[in-house]
Every structure is written in C-alpha cells, then in structure tokens.
Write a protein that holds these residues in place. Structure first.
Motif, PDB file in Angstrom:
ATOM      1  N   ALA A  71       0.819  -1.212   0.000  1.00  0.00           N
ATOM      2  CA  ALA A  71       0.000   0.000   0.000  1.00  0.00           C
ATOM      3  C   ALA A  71       0.855   1.266   0.000  1.00  0.00           C
ATOM      4  O   ALA A  71       0.623   2.194   0.769  1.00  0.00           O
ATOM      5  N   GLY A  72       1.874   1.286  -0.851  1.00  0.00           N
ATOM      6  CA  GLY A  72       2.714   2.468  -0.979  1.00  0.00           C
ATOM      7  C   GLY A  72       3.973   2.456  -0.145  1.00  0.00           C
ATOM      8  O   GLY A  72       4.760   3.393  -0.191  1.00  0.00           O
ATOM      9  N   THR A  73       4.198   1.420   0.643  1.00  0.00           N
ATOM     10  CA  THR A  73       5.423   1.286   1.434  1.00  0.00           C
ATOM     11  C   THR A  73       6.169   0.046   0.962  1.00  0.00           C
ATOM     12  O   THR A  73       5.592  -1.038   0.898  1.00  0.00           O
ATOM     13  N   TRP A  74       7.438   0.205   0.632  1.00  0.00           N
ATOM     14  CA  TRP A  74       8.252  -0.941   0.228  1.00  0.00           C
ATOM     15  C   TRP A  74       8.596  -1.775   1.451  1.00  0.00           C
ATOM     16  O   TRP A  74       8.861  -1.243   2.522  1.00  0.00           O
ATOM     17  N   ALA A  75       8.601  -3.090   1.298  1.00  0.00           N
ATOM     18  CA  ALA A  75       9.018  -4.013   2.350  1.00  0.00           C
ATOM     19  C   ALA A  75       9.814  -5.131   1.688  1.00  0.00           C
ATOM     20  O   ALA A  75       9.545  -5.493   0.538  1.00  0.00           O
ATOM     21  N   MET A  76      10.790  -5.677   2.413  1.00  0.00           N
ATOM     22  CA  MET A  76      11.571  -6.768   1.834  1.00  0.00           C
ATOM     23  C   MET A  76      12.146  -7.671   2.911  1.00  0.00           C
ATOM     24  O   MET A  76      12.264  -7.285   4.076  1.00  0.00           O
TER      25      MET A  76
END
Length: 170
Positions: A71-76
């Motif tokens: 939702a618009g935030t990068w995560a990895m």
C-alpha cells in the motif's frame, strides 16, 4: 557507482495505485561482500532515482532480496549469511527516506534459513516463506517454513512447516 561490481539476484515490485516500481539486488561494491541495494522509479520504470540506496550495512554478506509494495510502502526480506544464515525484514520509510533497522524473522537460531519470499494480505499481515533446516539438520534437505507478522514486521510469529514429509526423503 562502481562499474566493476557484481550485481545479481534482482527482485522487483510495482504499486498499481501510483505506478511506482522498486527493485532490490545483491551488490558486491560495499567492502568486498554482498549487500542489498535498492532503487525506485516514480514513472512506472521509465527513469529511476539518480542514486541507489544501501539497505542495511552489515559485516556479513547479504543476498536474495524479496521485495513487495505494501500500500505504498516498500518491504523486503533478505538472507544474511552468518552462523547460521537467517532471514531479515525491513521496510522503507518514504518520509525520511530510509530503511528500518532489519529484524530477524526466524525463530530457530540453530538452523539455516535462506531463499525467502515475502507477501502481504489485504489487512497488512506480512507472511514470509523460507527454507529451514531445523528438522533435518541438512542444508540439502530443508523444509519450507512460514512466518507471519501482525504488527508491520516488528515481531514475528513462530514458524510453521508448510510442506509434508512424505516420499523418499524420510
């Protein structure tokens, strides 16, 4: 940029709402060990930021990023090779713009974890699938374990084996 550096294992994610494209990869330019780098495009991949970002400096080699857009935030997630190898989670704070301090996803410090994949559901619960050697003790015979976080990646629920144990491997 160091044009003599090895860059490998890219992972790409796309945000359908705003057209942003993110990419993370292993990069050998930092101190002779692989570290995860990231860059993003606000133009659906037509042009990327002028400078890519080192995700998290470490004395250990990092590899195999798995990137998503939440939702618009990068995560990895990514592997950090230590003794043993573990999986770490981090997310992008677009207001600063920086990556959060990586958090160890795994719950068993004696087993090897690697080759993770991350997903997120419609209410923001993160799920991570990874190879895990806790039951076999053998890197050549790992199981697949699933971990989840209900609080945006701050804490992770104990891993659960996803595969059955039938067949010739037993």
């Amino acid at each position: 940029s160091d044009n003599n550096s090895d860059r490998t294992n890219p992972s790409i994610a796309w945000n359908a709402t705003d057209g942003e494209v993110g990419v993370a990869w292993d990069d050998l330019r930092t101190g002779g060990i692989y570290q995860i780098h990231f860059n993003w495009s606000a133009s659906s991949g037509i042009a990327f930021q002028a400078t890519d970002t080192l995700v998290a400096a470490s004395a250990n080699s990092q590899n195999d990023p798995s990137l998503i857009d939440n939702a618009g935030t990068w995560a990895m997630t990514f592997d950090e090779l230590g003794s043993p190898t573990d999986i770490y989670f981090t997310s992008w704070d677009g207001t600063t713009p920086t990556w959060s301090t990586p958090v160890d996803v795994t719950d068993n410090s004696d087993s090897v974890h690697n080759n993770s994949s991350i997903g997120v559901d419609s209410i923001g619960t993160f799920y991570v699938a990874t190879r895990d050697t806790r039951e076999t003790g053998l890197p050549t015979r790992p199981d697949i374990y699933i971990f989840k976080s209900l609080d945006s990646g701050v804490a992770w629920v104990r891993g659960v084996r996803a595969n059955d144990r039938t067949g010739a491997e037993n």
